[in-house]
Design a protein around this motif. Sequence first.
Motif, PDB file in Angstrom:
ATOM      1  N   GLN A  55       0.849  -1.192   0.000  1.00  0.00           N
ATOM      2  CA  GLN A  55       0.000   0.000   0.000  1.00  0.00           C
ATOM      3  C   GLN A  55       0.888   1.247   0.000  1.00  0.00           C
ATOM      4  O   GLN A  55       1.320   1.712   1.049  1.00  0.00           O
ATOM      5  CB  GLN A  55      -0.936   0.010   1.214  1.00  0.00           C
ATOM      6  CG  GLN A  55      -1.847   1.224   1.293  1.00  0.00           C
ATOM      7  CD  GLN A  55      -2.589   1.505  -0.002  1.00  0.00           C
ATOM      8  OE1 GLN A  55      -2.176   2.343  -0.796  1.00  0.00           O
ATOM      9  NE2 GLN A  55      -3.676   0.774  -0.212  1.00  0.00           N
ATOM     10  N   ASN A  57       0.127   4.311  -0.683  1.00  0.00           N
ATOM     11  CA  ASN A  57      -0.545   5.555  -0.312  1.00  0.00           C
ATOM     12  C   ASN A  57      -0.869   5.563   1.181  1.00  0.00           C
ATOM     13  O   ASN A  57      -1.737   4.828   1.641  1.00  0.00           O
ATOM     14  CB  ASN A  57      -1.826   5.709  -1.144  1.00  0.00           C
ATOM     15  CG  ASN A  57      -2.448   7.071  -0.982  1.00  0.00           C
ATOM     16  OD1 ASN A  57      -2.227   7.759   0.014  1.00  0.00           O
ATOM     17  ND2 ASN A  57      -3.249   7.461  -1.958  1.00  0.00           N
ATOM     18  N   HIS A  60      -4.410   5.540   2.739  1.00  0.00           N
ATOM     19  CA  HIS A  60      -5.200   4.312   2.793  1.00  0.00           C
ATOM     20  C   HIS A  60      -4.716   3.351   3.875  1.00  0.00           C
ATOM     21  O   HIS A  60      -5.126   2.199   3.908  1.00  0.00           O
ATOM     22  CB  HIS A  60      -5.176   3.609   1.434  1.00  0.00           C
ATOM     23  CG  HIS A  60      -5.781   4.418   0.341  1.00  0.00           C
ATOM     24  ND1 HIS A  60      -7.116   4.749   0.298  1.00  0.00           N
ATOM     25  CD2 HIS A  60      -5.226   4.991  -0.744  1.00  0.00           C
ATOM     26  CE1 HIS A  60      -7.363   5.477  -0.769  1.00  0.00           C
ATOM     27  NE2 HIS A  60      -6.222   5.650  -1.425  1.00  0.00           N
ATOM     28  N   VAL A  61      -3.859   3.832   4.746  1.00  0.00           N
ATOM     29  CA  VAL A  61      -3.350   3.019   5.850  1.00  0.00           C
ATOM     30  C   VAL A  61      -4.114   3.429   7.104  1.00  0.00           C
ATOM     31  O   VAL A  61      -4.195   4.608   7.427  1.00  0.00           O
ATOM     32  CB  VAL A  61      -1.825   3.224   6.026  1.00  0.00           C
ATOM     33  CG1 VAL A  61      -1.306   2.418   7.191  1.00  0.00           C
ATOM     34  CG2 VAL A  61      -1.084   2.859   4.746  1.00  0.00           C
ATOM     35  N   ARG A  65       1.899   4.166   9.315  1.00  0.00           N
ATOM     36  CA  ARG A  65       2.790   3.110   8.815  1.00  0.00           C
ATOM     37  C   ARG A  65       3.935   2.813   9.782  1.00  0.00           C
ATOM     38  O   ARG A  65       4.269   1.661  10.030  1.00  0.00           O
ATOM     39  CB  ARG A  65       3.348   3.497   7.448  1.00  0.00           C
ATOM     40  CG  ARG A  65       4.176   2.416   6.787  1.00  0.00           C
ATOM     41  CD  ARG A  65       4.746   2.861   5.443  1.00  0.00           C
ATOM     42  NE  ARG A  65       3.746   3.415   4.558  1.00  0.00           N
ATOM     43  CZ  ARG A  65       2.974   2.692   3.726  1.00  0.00           C
ATOM     44  NH1 ARG A  65       3.097   1.402   3.680  1.00  0.00           N
ATOM     45  NH2 ARG A  65       2.093   3.291   2.952  1.00  0.00           N
TER      46      ARG A  65
END
Length: 117
Positions: A55, A57, A60-61, A65
Amino acid sequence: MNKLPPSSFIRQFEHIADNAPFYKLMLGPKGIPGFSLRLETIIRDSLNHRSLIAQPNDRHVQIPRDIIVRYVTSAHLGIIMYWLENDRSYSPKYMATQLIRLHLLGSVHFFNRGDSL
């Protein structure tokens, strides 16, 4: 769930098994200071790279991260240390499979009684 672990996970456990006395010493209380931190950094960099492929982007996490990667890295290293402390009572492939299951499902899933967060 029957997800196969990445071949890199299996190779990692095979390498550790082939060099078990070294890793057991180095990750134990008499190891060189900083060795476990260096191993942790290698694992973290690899997992971060994998997370960016999965992923790219950050919008969209669901969790930042860096928190996810740090959590997974700690679990990964902890499983390696557990395995060494228990004289590698499971095969490298088995350990790699359990590790990917934990990564994908999370530990809470295995203790879930139907409660939700």
